[in-house]
Design an enzyme around this catalytic site. Structure first.
Site, PDB file in Angstrom:
ATOM      1  N   GLU A   9      -1.838  -5.537  -4.645  1.00 36.13           N
ATOM      2  CA  GLU A   9      -2.049  -5.372  -5.945  1.00 36.13           C
ATOM      3  C   GLU A   9      -2.135  -7.139  -6.675  1.00 36.13           C
ATOM      4  O   GLU A   9      -1.544  -7.637  -6.042  1.00 36.13           O
ATOM      5  CB  GLU A   9      -1.006  -4.287  -6.415  1.00 36.13           C
ATOM      6  CG  GLU A   9      -0.777  -3.316  -6.309  1.00 36.13           C
ATOM      7  CD  GLU A   9       1.216  -3.304  -6.348  1.00 36.13           C
ATOM      8  OE1 GLU A   9       1.655  -3.220  -7.563  1.00 36.13           O
ATOM      9  OE2 GLU A   9       1.719  -3.112  -5.577  1.00 36.13           O
ATOM     10  N   ASP A  57      -0.306  -2.474 -18.125  1.00 32.20           N
ATOM     11  CA  ASP A  57       0.576  -2.144 -18.534  1.00 32.20           C
ATOM     12  C   ASP A  57       1.198  -3.176 -19.676  1.00 32.20           C
ATOM     13  O   ASP A  57       0.312  -3.448 -20.583  1.00 32.20           O
ATOM     14  CB  ASP A  57       2.134  -3.199 -17.244  1.00 32.20           C
ATOM     15  CG  ASP A  57       2.279  -1.255 -16.218  1.00 32.20           C
ATOM     16  OD1 ASP A  57       1.895  -0.724 -16.175  1.00 32.20           O
ATOM     17  OD2 ASP A  57       2.575  -2.013 -15.044  1.00 32.20           O
TER      18      ASP A  57
HETATM   19  N1  LIG Z   1       1.062   5.187   1.876  1.00 29.75           N
HETATM   20  C1  LIG Z   1       1.416   4.013   2.079  1.00 29.75           C
HETATM   21  N2  LIG Z   1       1.864   2.648   2.539  1.00 29.75           N
HETATM   22  C2  LIG Z   1       1.393   2.028   1.677  1.00 29.75           C
HETATM   23  N3  LIG Z   1       0.638   1.583   1.021  1.00 29.75           N
HETATM   24  C3  LIG Z   1       0.375   2.470   0.047  1.00 29.75           C
HETATM   25  C4  LIG Z   1       0.158   4.162   0.167  1.00 29.75           C
HETATM   26  N4  LIG Z   1      -0.083   4.483  -0.389  1.00 29.75           N
HETATM   27  C5  LIG Z   1      -0.573   3.622  -1.357  1.00 29.75           C
HETATM   28  N5  LIG Z   1      -0.664   2.300  -1.156  1.00 29.75           N
HETATM   29  C6  LIG Z   1      -0.799   1.161  -1.598  1.00 29.75           C
HETATM   30  O1  LIG Z   1       0.239   0.829  -2.511  1.00 29.75           O
HETATM   31  C7  LIG Z   1      -0.194  -0.079  -3.981  1.00 29.75           C
HETATM   32  C8  LIG Z   1       0.508   0.755  -4.750  1.00 29.75           C
HETATM   33  O2  LIG Z   1       0.005   0.487  -6.141  1.00 29.75           O
HETATM   34  P1  LIG Z   1       0.788   0.957  -7.672  1.00 29.75           P
HETATM   35  O3  LIG Z   1       0.192  -0.713  -8.176  1.00 29.75           O
HETATM   36  O4  LIG Z   1       0.592   1.598  -7.770  1.00 29.75           O
HETATM   37  O5  LIG Z   1       1.917  -0.049  -7.520  1.00 29.75           O
HETATM   38  P2  LIG Z   1       3.552   0.902  -7.273  1.00 29.75           P
HETATM   39  O6  LIG Z   1       4.556  -0.721  -6.499  1.00 29.75           O
HETATM   40  O7  LIG Z   1       3.583   1.296  -7.272  1.00 29.75           O
HETATM   41  O8  LIG Z   1       3.203   0.551  -8.641  1.00 29.75           O
HETATM   42  P3  LIG Z   1       3.948  -0.361 -10.302  1.00 29.75           P
HETATM   43  O9  LIG Z   1       2.163  -1.814 -10.118  1.00 29.75           O
HETATM   44  O10 LIG Z   1       3.558   0.304 -11.054  1.00 29.75           O
HETATM   45  O11 LIG Z   1       5.413  -1.171  -9.915  1.00 29.75           O
HETATM   46  C9  LIG Z   1      -1.904   0.605  -3.445  1.00 29.75           C
HETATM   47  O12 LIG Z   1      -2.205  -0.637  -3.003  1.00 29.75           O
HETATM   48  C10 LIG Z   1      -1.694   1.400  -2.290  1.00 29.75           C
HETATM   49  O13 LIG Z   1      -3.015   1.312  -1.836  1.00 29.75           O
HETATM   50 MG   LIG Z   2       1.417  -2.139  -8.978  1.00 24.80          MG
END
Ligand SMILES: Nc1ncnc2c1ncn2[C@@H]1O[C@H](COP(=O)(O)OP(=O)(O)OP(=O)(O)O)[C@@H](O)[C@H]1O
Ligand SMILES: [Mg+2]
Length: 470
Positions: A9, A57
């Protein structure tokens, strides 16, 4: 893990320069940027056809999270596509703002701190087995992550060391200097469940985005937002390799650091890599020695297990050349491949020519410019175009990753779902595991397995709802 899901991210920094009129605040500019996104997907938080997530966000840091990938070239390509998607949004916002009577230029930075002392990140996600002892794994990985900036830092001009966060607790070198990492000075904790205020290096929040009985997602939030593809290859490739080594169960000698938060700063502010860091058992090791230790362990592991993908020779070669370059204090063998060295080379040449020291405002500006994602204006992009930064990908690979998902994960299903629902004009919502047609919630697809690539379940879903509405 035989095959690992990895995602990254990236949070971007927004800045606007207005020659005349009232400047728009960054959050207003970000809202302009996301107008076309909201028009497309009814929300400023959407999944796009390449399987990635694009969102805003609260606040003003647009974020792009790559789709799940299993291959490094797909990870890099999806991440690079994020930059060009963001650039497209900037270009459109620029036009819309002009129409509304606001002048000025929008700058989008892929970096880790703004001039107000806010830090934002580049968050890595590595899938691990639920059965892996999480505490053991994170403890074994931490000294590597603290010193990883030697091989994957962005480099940063520190004009005023006294102004760094927590400078009273962790005084760094008093004079202006060039340091390894943009992010290091903003780390407040080693391992914890908080992601914003306390800023840990590893975030332990347990959100696997997959079958929680089988897997976890290791959330590493200590990294710099690299510009260089070769640096990214080394950063993700070396981290994955060490995870494999730890997962193999081989006991590693304990290098637990006595003060990780101090150690990450000490490491950053010393380009020789030679400052002694206190270990918990009373010994000291330098950052360079810690990295050399992990490199040797990884070489050993590879000699026993053999390679698990095609980039390992390149990764191991670059890792060892980088440590040698630091040991010899001659960076010329890595100054097209490692972000901090690419930046350092440009900056020192510029400073020498113009007789500047590290406290020059111009150098701080150029440091920012290195991270400007504009293809024809950003300093890194200009250096890359003139061959001063090596590449891993071709333009065609990045272009393809704009619209196409990685080939080996459930992002394929997401792509299919989005394309079909939109073609049929059906409202939908989704997250990493769910795909739902708003009018047919009972047919929601729940894809817990991130390795699922069989898109026929998506087609079956649409066939079902088509027959239901006949
Ligand atoms: N099963 C998995 N294992 C590891 N990584 C994953 C898996 N599924 C998705 N991802 C990766 O995790 C990341 C999630 O990104 P996201 O920004 O939604 O993170 P978050 O930590 O859940 O939320 P936020 O940033 O809103 O706090 C993406 O890069 C995605 O490719
Ligand atoms: Mg994120």
């Amino acid at each position: 893990m035989e095959t690992r899901i990895i995602g990254v991210e990236t949070e971007y920094g927004v800045h606007t320069v207005h020659p005349t009129k009232r400047p728009l605040a960054p959050d207003e500019v970000a809202r302009y940027m996301f107008k076309p996104v909201v028009a497309w997907g009814n929300s400023s938080n959407v999944f796009i056809p390449n399987g990635s997530r694009l969102y805003l966000d609260v606040g003003s840091h647009p974020e792009y999270a790559t789709a799940e990938t299993t291959r490094l070239e797909e990870l890099l390509a999806s991440d690079a596509a994020g930059d060009s998607i963001m650039h497209m949004l900037v270009t459109q916002a620029q036009q819309a703002m002009a129409q509304d009577g606001f002048d000025g230029d929008i700058y989008l930075y892929r970096n880790n701190a703004d001039s107000l002392g806010n830090s934002y990140g580049s968050h890595e996600n590595y899938m691990i087995e639920r059965t892996t002892q999480y505490r053991r794994l994170t403890q074994a990985l931490l000294p590597f992550l603290v010193t990883r900036q030697l091989i994957a830092g962005n480099g940063v001009v520190i004009k005023d060391p006294a102004a760094l966060p927590l400078a009273d607790q962790f005084p760094s070198r008093a004079e202006p200097h060039f340091a390894f990492s943009q992010r290091a000075d903003y780390m407040h904790e080693a391992i914890s469940s908080s992601s914003t205020r306390a800023r840990p290096m590893i975030n332990t929040r347990d959100e696997p985005h997959s079958d929680s009985t089988k897997y976890r997602r290791l959330h590493v939030i200590v990294g710099d937002s690299n510009m260089s593809e070769t640096t990214q290859l080394l950063r993700f490739g070396a981290t994955d390799l060490l995870l494999r080594l730890i997962e193999s169960g081989k006991p590693l000698p304990n290098l637990q650091l006595a003060h990780p938060v101090r150690a990450i700063r000490q490491t950053s502010h010393d380009l020789t890599g030679n400052t002694p860091l206190d270990l918990a058992d009373g010994r000291t090791m330098t950052a360079l020695e810690i990295q050399e230790f992990y490199l040797a362990q990884a070489q050993d592991f590879l000699a026993r297990q053999g390679p698990h993908h095609d980039y390992l020779d390149q990764i191991m070669d670059l890792w060892s050349r980088t440590l040698q370059a630091i040991a010899r204090q001659d960076f010329s063998s890595i100054d097209t491949e490692i972000d901090w060295a690419i930046k350092h080379k440009f900056m020192t040449a510029y400073a020498t020519k113009n007789n500047l020291d590290w406290d020059a405002a111009r150098l701080v500006q150029l440091d920012m410019s290195y991270h400007d994602i504009h293809p024809q204006r950003g300093l890194f992009n200009l250096l890359e175009a003139r061959g001063a930064a090596a590449r891993v990908l071709t333009d065609a690979q990045v272009q393809a990753a704009h619209d196409n998902p990685p080939a080996t994960t459930r992002a394929l299903l997401r792509h299919r779902f989005i394309e079909t629902a939109r073609a049929m004009g059906m409202e939908y919502s989704m997250d990493w595991m769910h795909m739902k047609l708003n009018y047919y919630p009972m047919h929601t697809l729940y894809v817990r397995n991130p390795f699922e690539t069989d898109i026929s379940v998506v087609d079956e879903l649409f066939a079902k709802v088509a027959s239901a509405s006949d």
